[in-house]
Design a protein around this motif. Structure first.
Motif, PDB file in Angstrom:
ATOM      1  N   GLY A 106     -11.811  18.988  13.865  1.00  0.00           N
ATOM      2  CA  GLY A 106     -11.688  19.985  14.923  1.00  0.00           C
ATOM      3  C   GLY A 106     -10.560  20.959  14.664  1.00  0.00           C
ATOM      4  O   GLY A 106      -9.513  20.609  14.125  1.00  0.00           O
ATOM      5  N   SER A 107     -10.788  22.178  15.069  1.00  0.00           N
ATOM      6  CA  SER A 107      -9.790  23.220  14.897  1.00  0.00           C
ATOM      7  C   SER A 107      -9.994  24.293  15.957  1.00  0.00           C
ATOM      8  O   SER A 107     -11.108  24.510  16.424  1.00  0.00           O
ATOM      9  CB  SER A 107      -9.919  23.829  13.503  1.00  0.00           C
ATOM     10  OG  SER A 107      -8.962  24.838  13.320  1.00  0.00           O
ATOM     11  N   GLU A 108      -8.915  24.938  16.340  1.00  0.00           N
ATOM     12  CA  GLU A 108      -9.005  26.079  17.230  1.00  0.00           C
ATOM     13  C   GLU A 108      -8.044  27.157  16.754  1.00  0.00           C
ATOM     14  O   GLU A 108      -7.026  26.863  16.136  1.00  0.00           O
ATOM     15  CB  GLU A 108      -8.717  25.702  18.685  1.00  0.00           C
ATOM     16  CG  GLU A 108      -7.297  25.341  18.986  1.00  0.00           C
ATOM     17  CD  GLU A 108      -7.077  24.966  20.438  1.00  0.00           C
ATOM     18  OE1 GLU A 108      -8.035  24.914  21.217  1.00  0.00           O
ATOM     19  OE2 GLU A 108      -5.912  24.720  20.790  1.00  0.00           O
ATOM     20  N   SER A 109      -8.397  28.382  16.994  1.00  0.00           N
ATOM     21  CA  SER A 109      -7.539  29.499  16.641  1.00  0.00           C
ATOM     22  C   SER A 109      -7.620  30.538  17.741  1.00  0.00           C
ATOM     23  O   SER A 109      -8.561  30.560  18.529  1.00  0.00           O
ATOM     24  CB  SER A 109      -7.951  30.103  15.296  1.00  0.00           C
ATOM     25  OG  SER A 109      -9.284  30.561  15.344  1.00  0.00           O
ATOM     26  N   GLY A 110      -6.612  31.390  17.772  1.00  0.00           N
ATOM     27  CA  GLY A 110      -6.599  32.404  18.818  1.00  0.00           C
ATOM     28  C   GLY A 110      -5.412  33.321  18.706  1.00  0.00           C
ATOM     29  O   GLY A 110      -4.747  33.401  17.668  1.00  0.00           O
ATOM     30  N   ILE A 111      -5.124  34.004  19.791  1.00  0.00           N
ATOM     31  CA  ILE A 111      -4.059  34.997  19.826  1.00  0.00           C
ATOM     32  C   ILE A 111      -2.963  34.499  20.751  1.00  0.00           C
ATOM     33  O   ILE A 111      -3.220  34.176  21.918  1.00  0.00           O
ATOM     34  CB  ILE A 111      -4.616  36.352  20.281  1.00  0.00           C
ATOM     35  CG1 ILE A 111      -5.641  36.788  19.246  1.00  0.00           C
ATOM     36  CG2 ILE A 111      -3.507  37.359  20.470  1.00  0.00           C
ATOM     37  CD1 ILE A 111      -6.343  38.046  19.501  1.00  0.00           C
ATOM     38  N   LEU A 112      -1.748  34.420  20.227  1.00  0.00           N
ATOM     39  CA  LEU A 112      -0.610  33.934  20.983  1.00  0.00           C
ATOM     40  C   LEU A 112       0.003  35.053  21.826  1.00  0.00           C
ATOM     41  O   LEU A 112       0.281  34.869  22.999  1.00  0.00           O
ATOM     42  CB  LEU A 112       0.430  33.359  20.022  1.00  0.00           C
ATOM     43  CG  LEU A 112       1.620  32.664  20.637  1.00  0.00           C
ATOM     44  CD1 LEU A 112       1.169  31.495  21.476  1.00  0.00           C
ATOM     45  CD2 LEU A 112       2.570  32.199  19.547  1.00  0.00           C
TER      46      LEU A 112
END
Length: 111
Positions: free
Chosen positions: A39-45
């Motif tokens: 599992g992995s998640e990415s996004g904008i901080l």
């Protein structure tokens, strides 16, 4: 913080028990052990405004985890071995995101 992508594989194993079985209507509960893997998640901080353009600082997290869950399923046999079912479940993991809710509807045939 905004998550833009989240993906994982999930494996569940559980015990299913009948609570109520009346004519064509069945109610069951389940207790599950769950593994969320790869599992992995990415996004904008944060966004940084530079006047006429904008920049962003991103992040990425590993979300592989172990968890446990409970579920409730209701099934109605409407014609011979054909049935329609609705299942709701709650899963709690040991890392973020901690809570997962699920609602499934299906039409099935039992052999």
């Amino acid at each position: 913080m905004t998550v833009t992508n989240r993906w994982f594989y999930q494996i569940q194993i559980g015990v299913l028990a009948y609570v109520l079985k009346v004519n064509k209507f069945e109610t069951m509960v389940s207790i599950n052990a769950v593994r969320r893997l790869l599992g992995s998640e990415s996004g904008i901080l944060i966004y940084i405004d530079k006047g006429w353009w904008e920049e962003a600082i991103g992040f990425g997290n590993d979300i592989s985890a172990w968890g446990g869950g409970v579920g409730l399923e209701m099934k109605y046999r409407f014609y011979k071995n054909f049935s329609i079912a609705v299942k709701g479940e709650y899963i709690r993991f040991d890392t973020n995101p901690k809570n997962q809710l699920g609602l499934t509807g299906c039409i099935g045939f039992e052999f």
